[in-house]
Design a protein around this motif. Structure first.
Motif, PDB file in Angstrom:
ATOM      1  N   GLY A  10     -21.542 -25.457   1.906  1.00  9.56           N
ATOM      2  CA  GLY A  10     -21.293 -25.556   3.336  1.00  9.56           C
ATOM      3  C   GLY A  10     -20.948 -26.944   3.838  1.00  9.56           C
ATOM      4  N   TYR A  11     -21.130 -27.935   2.991  1.00 10.36           N
ATOM      5  CA  TYR A  11     -20.845 -29.320   3.377  1.00 10.36           C
ATOM      6  C   TYR A  11     -19.406 -29.627   2.966  1.00 10.36           C
ATOM      7  N   ASP A  12     -18.460 -29.243   3.830  1.00 16.92           N
ATOM      8  CA  ASP A  12     -17.048 -29.203   3.457  1.00 16.92           C
ATOM      9  C   ASP A  12     -16.202 -30.249   4.186  1.00 16.92           C
ATOM     10  N   PHE A  13     -16.810 -31.339   4.595  1.00 17.81           N
ATOM     11  CA  PHE A  13     -16.071 -32.365   5.321  1.00 17.81           C
ATOM     12  C   PHE A  13     -15.083 -33.078   4.393  1.00 17.81           C
ATOM     13  N   THR A  14     -13.942 -33.437   4.938  1.00 22.42           N
ATOM     14  CA  THR A  14     -12.923 -34.177   4.184  1.00 22.42           C
ATOM     15  C   THR A  14     -12.344 -35.280   5.067  1.00 22.42           C
ATOM     16  N   ARG A  15     -11.642 -36.207   4.433  1.00 18.49           N
ATOM     17  CA  ARG A  15     -10.921 -37.225   5.178  1.00 18.49           C
ATOM     18  C   ARG A  15      -9.593 -37.490   4.493  1.00 18.49           C
ATOM     19  N   GLU A  16      -8.624 -37.971   5.275  1.00 19.35           N
ATOM     20  CA  GLU A  16      -7.294 -38.291   4.755  1.00 19.35           C
ATOM     21  C   GLU A  16      -7.128 -39.806   4.790  1.00 19.35           C
ATOM     22  N   ILE A  17      -6.941 -40.384   3.621  1.00 18.18           N
ATOM     23  CA  ILE A  17      -6.815 -41.838   3.496  1.00 18.18           C
ATOM     24  C   ILE A  17      -5.350 -42.218   3.333  1.00 18.18           C
ATOM     25  N   GLY A  18      -4.964 -43.268   4.014  1.00 21.58           N
ATOM     26  CA  GLY A  18      -3.582 -43.712   3.902  1.00 21.58           C
ATOM     27  C   GLY A  18      -3.411 -45.151   4.350  1.00 21.58           C
TER      28      GLY A  18
ATOM     29  N   ARG B 119     -26.280 -44.098   4.877  1.00 23.76           N
ATOM     30  CA  ARG B 119     -25.188 -45.065   4.947  1.00 23.76           C
ATOM     31  C   ARG B 119     -24.785 -45.177   6.418  1.00 23.76           C
ATOM     32  N   SER B 120     -25.254 -46.213   7.090  1.00 27.72           N
ATOM     33  CA  SER B 120     -25.124 -46.276   8.537  1.00 27.72           C
ATOM     34  C   SER B 120     -23.695 -46.463   9.027  1.00 27.72           C
ATOM     35  N   HIS B 121     -22.771 -46.863   8.150  1.00 32.15           N
ATOM     36  CA  HIS B 121     -21.371 -47.014   8.549  1.00 32.15           C
ATOM     37  C   HIS B 121     -20.537 -45.772   8.245  1.00 32.15           C
ATOM     38  N   CYS B 122     -21.177 -44.714   7.765  1.00 33.13           N
ATOM     39  CA  CYS B 122     -20.437 -43.503   7.416  1.00 33.13           C
ATOM     40  C   CYS B 122     -19.778 -42.921   8.665  1.00 33.13           C
ATOM     41  N   GLU B 123     -18.493 -42.590   8.568  1.00 29.58           N
ATOM     42  CA  GLU B 123     -17.758 -42.087   9.726  1.00 29.58           C
ATOM     43  C   GLU B 123     -18.148 -40.654  10.096  1.00 29.58           C
ATOM     44  N   ILE B 124     -18.858 -39.927   9.224  1.00 28.94           N
ATOM     45  CA  ILE B 124     -19.329 -38.581   9.571  1.00 28.94           C
ATOM     46  C   ILE B 124     -20.861 -38.543   9.590  1.00 28.94           C
ATOM     47  N   LEU B 125     -21.474 -39.653   9.944  1.00 27.83           N
ATOM     48  CA  LEU B 125     -22.935 -39.721   9.958  1.00 27.83           C
ATOM     49  C   LEU B 125     -23.531 -38.708  10.930  1.00 27.83           C
ATOM     50  N   SER B 126     -22.972 -38.618  12.128  1.00 28.77           N
ATOM     51  CA  SER B 126     -23.502 -37.678  13.118  1.00 28.77           C
ATOM     52  C   SER B 126     -23.285 -36.236  12.683  1.00 28.77           C
ATOM     53  N   GLU B 127     -22.125 -35.961  12.061  1.00 27.73           N
ATOM     54  CA  GLU B 127     -21.856 -34.606  11.578  1.00 27.73           C
ATOM     55  C   GLU B 127     -22.824 -34.218  10.454  1.00 27.73           C
ATOM     56  N   THR B 128     -23.132 -35.179   9.592  1.00 25.85           N
ATOM     57  CA  THR B 128     -24.078 -34.918   8.504  1.00 25.85           C
ATOM     58  C   THR B 128     -25.472 -34.634   9.058  1.00 25.85           C
ATOM     59  N   SER B 129     -25.884 -35.404  10.054  1.00 24.82           N
ATOM     60  CA  SER B 129     -27.187 -35.183  10.672  1.00 24.82           C
ATOM     61  C   SER B 129     -27.267 -33.794  11.295  1.00 24.82           C
ATOM     62  N   ARG B 130     -26.196 -33.399  11.996  1.00 19.51           N
ATOM     63  CA  ARG B 130     -26.178 -32.065  12.606  1.00 19.51           C
ATOM     64  C   ARG B 130     -26.180 -30.970  11.547  1.00 19.51           C
ATOM     65  N   PHE B 131     -25.510 -31.223  10.428  1.00 18.89           N
ATOM     66  CA  PHE B 131     -25.460 -30.241   9.343  1.00 18.89           C
ATOM     67  C   PHE B 131     -26.864 -29.916   8.848  1.00 18.89           C
ATOM     68  N   PHE B 132     -27.652 -30.944   8.574  1.00 17.51           N
ATOM     69  CA  PHE B 132     -29.013 -30.710   8.100  1.00 17.51           C
ATOM     70  C   PHE B 132     -29.879 -30.082   9.192  1.00 17.51           C
ATOM     71  N   THR B 133     -29.686 -30.537  10.434  1.00 19.36           N
ATOM     72  CA  THR B 133     -30.454 -29.967  11.545  1.00 19.36           C
ATOM     73  C   THR B 133     -30.151 -28.489  11.718  1.00 19.36           C
ATOM     74  N   ASP B 134     -28.870 -28.122  11.613  1.00 16.15           N
ATOM     75  CA  ASP B 134     -28.485 -26.711  11.752  1.00 16.15           C
ATOM     76  C   ASP B 134     -29.103 -25.836  10.673  1.00 16.15           C
ATOM     77  N   HIS B 135     -29.442 -26.439   9.538  1.00 14.79           N
ATOM     78  CA  HIS B 135     -30.074 -25.696   8.441  1.00 14.79           C
ATOM     79  C   HIS B 135     -31.597 -25.902   8.425  1.00 14.79           C
ATOM     80  N   ASN B 136     -32.107 -26.452   9.536  1.00 11.66           N
ATOM     81  CA  ASN B 136     -33.558 -26.679   9.679  1.00 11.66           C
ATOM     82  C   ASN B 136     -34.125 -27.508   8.524  1.00 11.66           C
ATOM     83  N   VAL B 137     -33.358 -28.511   8.116  1.00  8.10           N
ATOM     84  CA  VAL B 137     -33.761 -29.372   7.005  1.00  8.10           C
ATOM     85  C   VAL B 137     -33.937 -30.802   7.523  1.00  8.10           C
ATOM     86  N   ARG B 138     -35.058 -31.421   7.142  1.00  3.58           N
ATOM     87  CA  ARG B 138     -35.293 -32.809   7.515  1.00  3.58           C
ATOM     88  C   ARG B 138     -35.603 -33.615   6.259  1.00  3.58           C
ATOM     89  N   PRO B 139     -34.575 -34.241   5.674  1.00  2.00           N
ATOM     90  CA  PRO B 139     -34.860 -35.156   4.558  1.00  2.00           C
ATOM     91  C   PRO B 139     -35.697 -36.331   5.056  1.00  2.00           C
TER      92      PRO B 139
END
Length: 295
Positions: free
Chosen positions: A253-261, A192-212
């Motif tokens: 370990g994928y514990d990202f959250t957001r606050e909507i208002g 989802r290219s508009h995801c606001e945590i796209l870079s964080e998600t990419s780093r998460f998988f990279t840190d776990h040596n995972v490449r979907p």
């Protein structure tokens, strides 16, 4: 003399960071937009943008001109809105973050419309920064978006939301209560290219040596969810997205959250508009649990 269209071109470039994207935003060709910006710079006697092959950014003069451009355009928008509102008792200019579930927006607006008579709702959908820019220059009255401590406007918290895996219900991993990042090594993934945590998600998988394995990239969240249901691949997305044939599962370990208002414009509005905004805020707060499927 500075023309209205020149201000719109200028702000479109600031917002998108690109002459090409800005031209699409204001529905003109890139040469037309570039000519308008050049004419504005000639009138001011200063360059407003530094242009490189990779990016466009404001000069010192452009940075100084930006708040004035926003203020001028706000007054123009206000005058235009006032004239166009003749015959309408209520106009609500609402900005909506692209990554908020369409179902949540539907629930808010359908119930609010039934509760409020003679209402015209003007919608703008965009990324987080696009929404913020429109709040800053007064093009929208209020926004349903992510709340940040850096926002200067009045904020009204509605709900917290986590992120999790969306996976087809027939996928072998869908039976697990929690999934490890390693389980997705080589798995087809939908980005989802508009995801606001796209870079964080990419780093998460990279840190776990995972490449979907990337099989689909889209700006449309509902389409991403439909492709998950079709078994094309998995994706990560905010928890409130639901669909038939899709299982939502937490990843360890994928514990990202957001606050909507709701975030209000900082510009002064009429007494009638202020009452409308207060009514919209109170209504949404009172119905937030049913709107977001919470108990």
């Amino acid at each position: 003399m500075i023309e209205n269209y020149q201000l719109r071109y200028f702000l479109a470039v600031v917002e998108t960071g690109s002459f090409t994207k800005a031209a699409k935003r204001v529905f003109v060709t890139q040469p037309t937009l570039s000519a308008g910006i050049k004419k504005l710079e000639q009138h001011l006697g200063k360059e407003l943008f530094n242009r490189t092959s990779k990016r466009v950014y404001l000069t010192e003069s452009g940075t100084r001109f930006l708040p004035h451009a926003k203020s001028i355009l706000y007054q123009l928008n206000l005058a235009e809105s006032d004239i166009q509102s003749t015959g309408h008792s209520n106009i609500l200019r609402l900005g909506v973050l692209k990554t908020i579930s369409a179902k949540i927006l539907q629930n808010i607006l359908s119930t609010f419309n039934r509760d409020t008579g003679n209402l015209v709702i003007e919608l703008f959908e965009g990324r987080e920064q696009e929404i913020q820019n429109r709040l800053d220059d007064g093009q929208i009255d209020i926004a349903l978006t992510i709340m940040r401590t850096t926002q200067k406007q009045e904020k009204i918290k509605l709900y917290n939301e986590g992120y999790s895996i969306a996976i087809g219900e027939h996928h072998p991993l869908a039976t697990k209560e929690k999934i490890r990042p390693e389980d997705f090594a080589g798995e087809p993934t939908i980005v989802r290219s508009h995801c606001e945590i796209l870079s964080e998600t990419s780093r998460f998988f990279t840190d776990h040596n995972v490449r979907p394995r990337l099989v689909y990239n889209t700006t449309q969240d509902e389409r991403a969810l439909a492709m998950v249901a079709a078994g094309i691949g998995f994706t990560t997305m905010p928890d409130h997205y639901h669909s038939d044939d899709v299982k939502r599962v937490k990843m360890i370990g994928y514990d990202f959250t957001r606050e909507i208002g709701l975030v209000k414009t900082s510009y002064n509005v009429s007494d009638d508009k202020e009452k409308l905004l207060d009514h919209f805020i109170d209504f949404t707060k009172n119905h937030v649990h049913e709107i977001t499927y919470e108990s």
